[in-house]
Design a protein around this motif. Structure first.
Motif, PDB file in Angstrom:
ATOM      1  N   UNK A  12     -56.791 -44.362 -47.132  1.00  0.00           N
ATOM      2  CA  UNK A  12     -56.262 -45.580 -46.493  1.00  0.00           C
ATOM      3  C   UNK A  12     -54.822 -45.852 -46.941  1.00  0.00           C
ATOM      4  N   UNK A  13     -54.564 -45.660 -48.227  1.00  0.00           N
ATOM      5  CA  UNK A  13     -53.206 -45.909 -48.720  1.00  0.00           C
ATOM      6  C   UNK A  13     -52.228 -44.901 -48.122  1.00  0.00           C
ATOM      7  N   UNK A  14     -52.674 -43.634 -48.003  1.00  0.00           N
ATOM      8  CA  UNK A  14     -51.799 -42.614 -47.388  1.00  0.00           C
ATOM      9  C   UNK A  14     -51.524 -42.929 -45.919  1.00  0.00           C
ATOM     10  N   UNK A  15     -52.534 -43.493 -45.243  1.00  0.00           N
ATOM     11  CA  UNK A  15     -52.324 -43.888 -43.837  1.00  0.00           C
ATOM     12  C   UNK A  15     -51.235 -44.953 -43.751  1.00  0.00           C
ATOM     13  N   UNK A  16     -51.312 -45.892 -44.686  1.00  0.00           N
ATOM     14  CA  UNK A  16     -50.319 -46.971 -44.709  1.00  0.00           C
ATOM     15  C   UNK A  16     -48.916 -46.413 -44.970  1.00  0.00           C
ATOM     16  N   UNK A  17     -48.824 -45.477 -45.924  1.00  0.00           N
ATOM     17  CA  UNK A  17     -47.518 -44.877 -46.235  1.00  0.00           C
ATOM     18  C   UNK A  17     -46.997 -44.077 -45.047  1.00  0.00           C
ATOM     19  N   UNK A 108     -56.078 -54.833 -43.157  1.00  0.00           N
ATOM     20  CA  UNK A 108     -56.173 -53.426 -43.564  1.00  0.00           C
ATOM     21  C   UNK A 108     -55.217 -53.164 -44.735  1.00  0.00           C
ATOM     22  N   UNK A 109     -53.987 -53.692 -44.607  1.00  0.00           N
ATOM     23  CA  UNK A 109     -52.976 -53.473 -45.654  1.00  0.00           C
ATOM     24  C   UNK A 109     -53.417 -54.116 -46.965  1.00  0.00           C
ATOM     25  N   UNK A 110     -53.953 -55.315 -46.853  1.00  0.00           N
ATOM     26  CA  UNK A 110     -54.437 -56.013 -48.046  1.00  0.00           C
ATOM     27  C   UNK A 110     -55.509 -55.181 -48.765  1.00  0.00           C
ATOM     28  N   UNK A 111     -56.514 -54.715 -48.024  1.00  0.00           N
ATOM     29  CA  UNK A 111     -57.591 -53.958 -48.690  1.00  0.00           C
ATOM     30  C   UNK A 111     -57.089 -52.588 -49.167  1.00  0.00           C
ATOM     31  N   UNK A 137     -59.242 -63.989 -52.884  1.00  0.00           N
ATOM     32  CA  UNK A 137     -58.850 -64.310 -51.497  1.00  0.00           C
ATOM     33  C   UNK A 137     -60.121 -64.479 -50.665  1.00  0.00           C
ATOM     34  N   UNK A 138     -60.271 -65.653 -50.033  1.00  0.00           N
ATOM     35  CA  UNK A 138     -61.562 -65.936 -49.402  1.00  0.00           C
ATOM     36  C   UNK A 138     -61.608 -65.644 -47.898  1.00  0.00           C
ATOM     37  N   UNK A 139     -60.455 -65.697 -47.215  1.00  0.00           N
ATOM     38  CA  UNK A 139     -60.564 -65.396 -45.774  1.00  0.00           C
ATOM     39  C   UNK A 139     -59.610 -64.273 -45.392  1.00  0.00           C
ATOM     40  N   UNK A 140     -59.981 -63.494 -44.372  1.00  0.00           N
ATOM     41  CA  UNK A 140     -59.168 -62.330 -43.993  1.00  0.00           C
ATOM     42  C   UNK A 140     -57.764 -62.726 -43.529  1.00  0.00           C
ATOM     43  N   UNK A 141     -56.807 -61.872 -43.827  1.00  0.00           N
ATOM     44  CA  UNK A 141     -55.432 -62.111 -43.356  1.00  0.00           C
ATOM     45  C   UNK A 141     -55.340 -61.703 -41.890  1.00  0.00           C
ATOM     46  N   UNK A 142     -54.721 -62.559 -41.070  1.00  0.00           N
ATOM     47  CA  UNK A 142     -54.445 -62.075 -39.705  1.00  0.00           C
ATOM     48  C   UNK A 142     -52.984 -62.223 -39.305  1.00  0.00           C
ATOM     49  N   UNK A 143     -52.153 -62.575 -40.282  1.00  0.00           N
ATOM     50  CA  UNK A 143     -50.704 -62.639 -40.035  1.00  0.00           C
ATOM     51  C   UNK A 143     -49.987 -61.837 -41.126  1.00  0.00           C
ATOM     52  N   UNK A 144     -49.036 -60.996 -40.706  1.00  0.00           N
ATOM     53  CA  UNK A 144     -48.266 -60.205 -41.673  1.00  0.00           C
ATOM     54  C   UNK A 144     -47.523 -61.138 -42.642  1.00  0.00           C
ATOM     55  N   UNK A 145     -47.038 -62.254 -42.107  1.00  0.00           N
ATOM     56  CA  UNK A 145     -46.303 -63.225 -42.926  1.00  0.00           C
ATOM     57  C   UNK A 145     -47.186 -63.743 -44.073  1.00  0.00           C
ATOM     58  N   UNK A 146     -48.426 -64.075 -43.754  1.00  0.00           N
ATOM     59  CA  UNK A 146     -49.326 -64.608 -44.788  1.00  0.00           C
ATOM     60  C   UNK A 146     -49.579 -63.572 -45.869  1.00  0.00           C
TER      61      UNK A 146
END
Ligand code: FAD
Length: 227
Positions: A12-17, A108-111, A137-146
């Protein structure tokens, strides 16, 4: 450190990179490693002999190229050998990724980042602390800004904790004392209010996000633009 239970988090990290590393050369290198990943680390064989063999194969992959010698730091060079370096570079990379993703990639990026740090960062204390912050962190991120702002504020919490530790123990790099980021010289509009006695800061988060995007999206990268 690549085990059946950590393999997916490295993928997953390699996918992000591959998608978002600020350097094209490193994106390509990460992609090449992804393409060969199943051959290097097949899911069906985890004998220690095989893993030793794989380690030497994986060494052929230096995702950012062979010209950059190991341990050669520019932005993250400490004034002493044992300071800054890799951990500074990892923060810079994580912030740089956080300002490049799209909204739909935030969770995805957070996890990917939390699991990569948890499974692969060699600093045990850092892994534990960071994972605790991820777990809160209790709720999923849905904004890149957050997500970018969460990472920024998490890094500032680490800076605050280490700043106190380093001041009392005399550890750390004297040329790079830990402080909250961004300093006023870099972004005065980020500060709505700063109580000097308690050192409590009320941030203008829109301005902080702008500062993050500017610093990690343009300023920092343009300093080291590839030829
Ligand atoms: P760093 O803190 O590494 O920061 C690198 C650069 O990022 C700075 O020079 C600055 O330009 C910028 N920056 C600073 N703060 C922010 C911010 N809030 N937002 C955006 N940019 C910023 N060390 C420990 O001793 N204990 C720990 O528990 C620990 N946990 C860590 C967890 C993670 C995920 C990582 C990557 C590192 C951790 N470290 C920990 C290492 C520590 O945070 C520093 O990386 C190290 O001490 C080197 O510090 P530095 O002065 O180079 O600056």
């Amino acid at each position: 450190m690549i085990k059946p239970e950590t393999r997916a988090s490295l993928l997953k990290f390699l996918q992000l990179l591959t998608a978002h590393h600020p350097s094209r050369r490193c994106r390509k290198g990460a992609g090449d490693l992804l393409v060969s990943f199943d051959d290097l680390y097949p899911t069906d064989s985890w004998s220690s002999h095989k893993q030793e063999e794989d380690k030497s194969l994986a060494k052929n992959f230096q995702i950012c190229g062979k010209e950059v010698p190991r341990g050669y730091w520019m932005f993250c060079r400490g004034s002493k050998n044992e300071t800054r370096g890799f951990s500074c570079g990892l923060w810079v990379l994580l912030h740089s990724l956080s300002v490049r993703i799209e909204d739909a990639e935030s969770q995805f990026t957070f996890t990917a980042i939390c699991d990569f740090v948890h499974n692969f960062f060699v600093c045990e204390e850092c892994r534990q602390h960071f994972y605790k912050m991820c777990s809160s962190v209790s709720s999923p991120f849905n904004k890149a800004r957050d997500f970018a702002l969460w990472l920024w504020s998490t890094h500032n919490k680490v800076n605050e904790r280490l700043g106190k530790e380093e001041a009392s123990l005399g550890t750390g790099d004297p040329k790079f004392p830990k402080t909250v980021w961004p300093p006023k010289q870099l972004c005065s509009s980020c500060y709505l209010d700063h109580d000097q006695t308690s050192n409590k800061i009320e941030w203008n988060q829109d301005e902080v996000y702008k500062a993050l995007r500017n610093y990690y999206g343009k300023t920092l990268v343009s300093l080291y633009k590839e030829k």
